[in-house]
Design an enzyme around this catalytic site. Structure first.
Site, PDB file in Angstrom:
ATOM      1  N   LYS A 228     -10.329   6.086   0.050  1.00  0.00           N
ATOM      2  CA  LYS A 228     -10.425   7.132   1.065  1.00  0.00           C
ATOM      3  C   LYS A 228      -9.360   8.198   0.834  1.00  0.00           C
ATOM      4  O   LYS A 228      -9.611   9.390   1.043  1.00  0.00           O
ATOM      5  CB  LYS A 228     -10.338   6.511   2.450  1.00  0.00           C
ATOM      6  CG  LYS A 228     -11.511   5.540   2.658  1.00  0.00           C
ATOM      7  CD  LYS A 228     -11.637   4.975   4.020  1.00  0.00           C
ATOM      8  CE  LYS A 228     -12.865   4.087   4.133  1.00  0.00           C
ATOM      9  NZ  LYS A 228     -12.693   2.714   3.621  1.00  0.00           N
TER      10      LYS A 228
ATOM     11  N   ARG B 141       0.180  -3.386  -4.046  1.00  0.00           N
ATOM     12  CA  ARG B 141      -1.018  -2.535  -4.033  1.00  0.00           C
ATOM     13  C   ARG B 141      -0.694  -1.039  -4.174  1.00  0.00           C
ATOM     14  O   ARG B 141      -1.598  -0.231  -4.342  1.00  0.00           O
ATOM     15  CB  ARG B 141      -1.810  -2.781  -2.734  1.00  0.00           C
ATOM     16  CG  ARG B 141      -2.476  -4.154  -2.725  1.00  0.00           C
ATOM     17  CD  ARG B 141      -3.004  -4.539  -1.350  1.00  0.00           C
ATOM     18  NE  ARG B 141      -4.038  -3.673  -0.824  1.00  0.00           N
ATOM     19  CZ  ARG B 141      -5.341  -3.792  -1.064  1.00  0.00           C
ATOM     20  NH1 ARG B 141      -5.763  -4.767  -1.830  1.00  0.00           N
ATOM     21  NH2 ARG B 141      -6.203  -2.963  -0.545  1.00  0.00           N
TER      22      ARG B 141
ATOM     23  N   CYS C  32     -14.321  -2.325   7.750  1.00  0.00           N
ATOM     24  CA  CYS C  32     -15.559  -2.706   7.071  1.00  0.00           C
ATOM     25  C   CYS C  32     -16.047  -4.043   7.636  1.00  0.00           C
ATOM     26  O   CYS C  32     -16.448  -4.934   6.901  1.00  0.00           O
ATOM     27  CB  CYS C  32     -15.360  -2.769   5.563  1.00  0.00           C
ATOM     28  SG  CYS C  32     -14.041  -3.854   5.065  1.00  0.00           S
TER      29      CYS C  32
HETATM   30  N1  SAM Z   1      -8.130   2.693   2.655  1.00  0.00           N
HETATM   31  C1  SAM Z   1      -8.222   1.852   1.484  1.00  0.00           C
HETATM   32  C2  SAM Z   1      -9.247   2.434   0.545  1.00  0.00           C
HETATM   33  O1  SAM Z   1     -10.117   3.181   1.003  1.00  0.00           O
HETATM   34  O2  SAM Z   1      -9.165   2.184  -0.656  1.00  0.00           O
HETATM   35  C3  SAM Z   1      -8.523   0.416   1.858  1.00  0.00           C
HETATM   36  C4  SAM Z   1      -7.547  -0.153   2.867  1.00  0.00           C
HETATM   37  S1  SAM Z   1      -7.788  -1.841   3.203  1.00  0.00           S
HETATM   38  C5  SAM Z   1      -9.207  -1.857   4.143  1.00  0.00           C
HETATM   39  C6  SAM Z   1      -6.538  -2.154   4.389  1.00  0.00           C
HETATM   40  C7  SAM Z   1      -5.119  -2.044   3.886  1.00  0.00           C
HETATM   41  O3  SAM Z   1      -4.238  -2.304   4.988  1.00  0.00           O
HETATM   42  C8  SAM Z   1      -4.749  -3.034   2.800  1.00  0.00           C
HETATM   43  O4  SAM Z   1      -4.335  -2.338   1.649  1.00  0.00           O
HETATM   44  C9  SAM Z   1      -3.600  -3.841   3.403  1.00  0.00           C
HETATM   45  O5  SAM Z   1      -2.582  -4.140   2.468  1.00  0.00           O
HETATM   46  C10 SAM Z   1      -3.081  -2.934   4.488  1.00  0.00           C
HETATM   47  N2  SAM Z   1      -2.365  -3.630   5.576  1.00  0.00           N
HETATM   48  C11 SAM Z   1      -2.308  -4.956   5.821  1.00  0.00           C
HETATM   49  N3  SAM Z   1      -1.534  -5.200   6.887  1.00  0.00           N
HETATM   50  C12 SAM Z   1      -1.099  -4.022   7.335  1.00  0.00           C
HETATM   51  C13 SAM Z   1      -0.250  -3.625   8.393  1.00  0.00           C
HETATM   52  N4  SAM Z   1       0.284  -4.515   9.235  1.00  0.00           N
HETATM   53  N5  SAM Z   1       0.006  -2.308   8.529  1.00  0.00           N
HETATM   54  C14 SAM Z   1      -0.545  -1.405   7.699  1.00  0.00           C
HETATM   55  N6  SAM Z   1      -1.351  -1.725   6.688  1.00  0.00           N
HETATM   56  C15 SAM Z   1      -1.626  -3.021   6.504  1.00  0.00           C
END
Ligand code: SAM
Length: 458
Positions: free
Chosen positions: A118, A141, A234
């Protein structure tokens, strides 16, 4: 993964909720649609699409979006992928860029950005103008996030590795638009993510909802009055989706649910699944059985009020010591056919040179992986050009170009970091495939030697 291996509780509640649509939903969720989002930073969308060697269909809600009409296409290994002509993305995830609708010149924050699907979409829609902060809390990541922004030719982004709490404490009310693509129970990814299937339970759904409420609390503080906040997941689980937005609206009188545009395939919320208020119909879901993609939930929130007058501007200063600045100018003059970037130059502690969009005072003390567009590095009194500089250039921006046809075996040789005989003038050469940038090579002693970064080589 076959549907028979999916959690029975998931199947039974979706079957009750979706009734006569349930079978179509489960069948479609098991299907693997592959989407390609074209990169307008690489040229006109029609011209880009015409170059693709696969049968594709348009994604109805995203002008840059396509989905493959054939199986087993090697889209990830194709040189156009390497050259940032497209990003492989689920079609329903492409709606985030459409709904948040970031404009060139805005200040935009993607709070959970890795691996960058995104964020690269937001960047392209902003035409590299303004400020894009791509943040990812998970350190491992962040590298892939930085690589993807670089591959897609993004020049106005910074990559941070921060918690939402620390960003909110520093940057309250700074952003025109904030995206929270929340970590979720991932029901939409069941067909390709066995970990999401294994980890799913009613308890993990509740746990995700709790975590998302915490992230949204911080996100609210980061939006400037008059700005917008897009929440997405998702998953179809309403304890997350509708439940998180209902709790958010209860706690934030200064936000309202903004109406979503009538995109094809976008249907309203299902507040009745959790006994939430009727206003929650104003959120949106893409379903796998009514269009391409695995499904996605979105809610667009608008912060009431007017933005203050004293918001900071994009930084145009220069923080390069004079000697390095001269060396930088001299080297880039030898290579580029256009003016070298001068505004926002910043030298970090590793002697790497960036074009940063934010005044360094604004991010001092925060964990930053890429403080902007990484254009060069100073090593032993010399300037080395960075790969990210090459990836944001056009063929006409350089003095020396080696344009390879996509079927030319030299493309593979370049991507393996090899060399070939070449008698042209010495110096840096931009290597392109059908005009799209692949990286630098250096010519000398009758050879053109690839400078494709070691960590990206095939
Ligand atoms: N937006 C990305 C894309 O389009 O490629 C995908 C994001 S993925 C659905 C959600 C992300 O939130 C992960 O990379 C994860 O590491 C991160 N995440 C996990 N816990 C979190 C937290 N407490 N605060 C913020 N981000 C977090």
């Amino acid at each position: 993964m076959p549907t028979t291996a999916w959690p029975p509780d998931f199947i039974s509640r979706m079957t009750i909720w979706l009734a006569d649509e349930a079978e179509a939903f489960l069948d479609a969720l098991a299907r693997r649609d592959v989407g390609l989002r074209l990169n307008p930073l690489r040229g006109d969308l029609e011209a880009l699409q015409a170059r693709l060697p696969w049968r594709v269909a348009p994604v109805p809600w995203c002008p840059e979006g396509l989905w493959l009409q054939e199986d087993e296409a090697a889209v990830g290994a194709h040189p156009y992928h390497t050259a940032g002509v497209y990003y492989i993305q689920d079609p329903s995830a492409m709606a985030a860029g459409v709904l948040l609708d970031p404009q060139p010149g805005e200040w935009v924050l993607d709070l959970a950005a890795a691996p960058g699907g995104k964020a690269t979409h937001l960047a392209a829609r902003m035409a590299n103008q303004g400020v894009l902060i791509a943040n990812e809390v998970n350190r491992r990541r962040t590298s892939v996030l930085a690589m993807n922004l670089e591959r897609m030719g993004v020049t106005h982004a910074m990559v941070f590795n921060e918690t939402p709490e620390r960003l909110a404490a520093r940057w309250g009310g700074l952003f025109d638009a904030v995206l929270v693509d929340a970590p979720c129970s991932g029901e939409g990814t069941f067909c390709r993510d066995s970990a999401a299937v294994r980890d799913w339970s009613l308890a993990t759904v509740q746990g995700n909802a709790h975590r998302q409420r915490g992230i949204m609390e911080q996100a609210a503080a980061l939006v400037r009055p008059g700005g917008r906040l897009l929440y997405g997941t998702c998953t179809f689980a309403p304890e997350e989706d509708e439940g998180v937005i209902a709790a958010f609206l209860d706690a934030h009188a200064d936000f309202e649910l903004a109406p979503l545009p009538a995109l094809p395939g976008l249907s309203g919320g299902r507040p009745e699944w959790i006994g939430a208020a009727e206003t929650l119909r104003g959120v949106g879901r893409f379903w796998p059985h009514t269009g391409p993609g695995h499904g996605h939930f979105y809610a667009l929130l608008h912060r009431l009020g007017q933005p203050p007058d004293d918001l900071p501007e994009r930084w145009t200063g220069t923080a390069l010591p004079g000697r390095i600045l001269q060396l930088y100018r001299r080297t880039l003059r030898e290579v580029l056919a256009v003016e070298a970037p001068e505004e926002g130059l910043y030298l970090d502690g590793n002697d790497d040179i960036y074009v940063t969009p934010l005044d360094p005072k604004l991010w001092a003390g925060l964990h930053v992986l890429r403080p902007g567009w990484w254009v060069a590095s100073q090593r032993h009194g010399k300037i080395n050009l960075n790969h990210a500089l090459a990836m944001a250039l056009h063929s006409t921006d350089v003095q020396q170009l080696c344009d390879l046809a996509v079927a030319d075996p030299l493309v593979e040789q370049f991507l393996r970091g090899s060399f070939w005989e070449d008698d042209g003038s010495a110096g840096f050469v931009l290597v392109t495939v059908d005009g799209f940038p692949l990286g630098w090579a250096k010519r000398g002693e009758g050879r053109l030697r690839s400078r494709y970064p070691v960590h990206l080589r095939r």
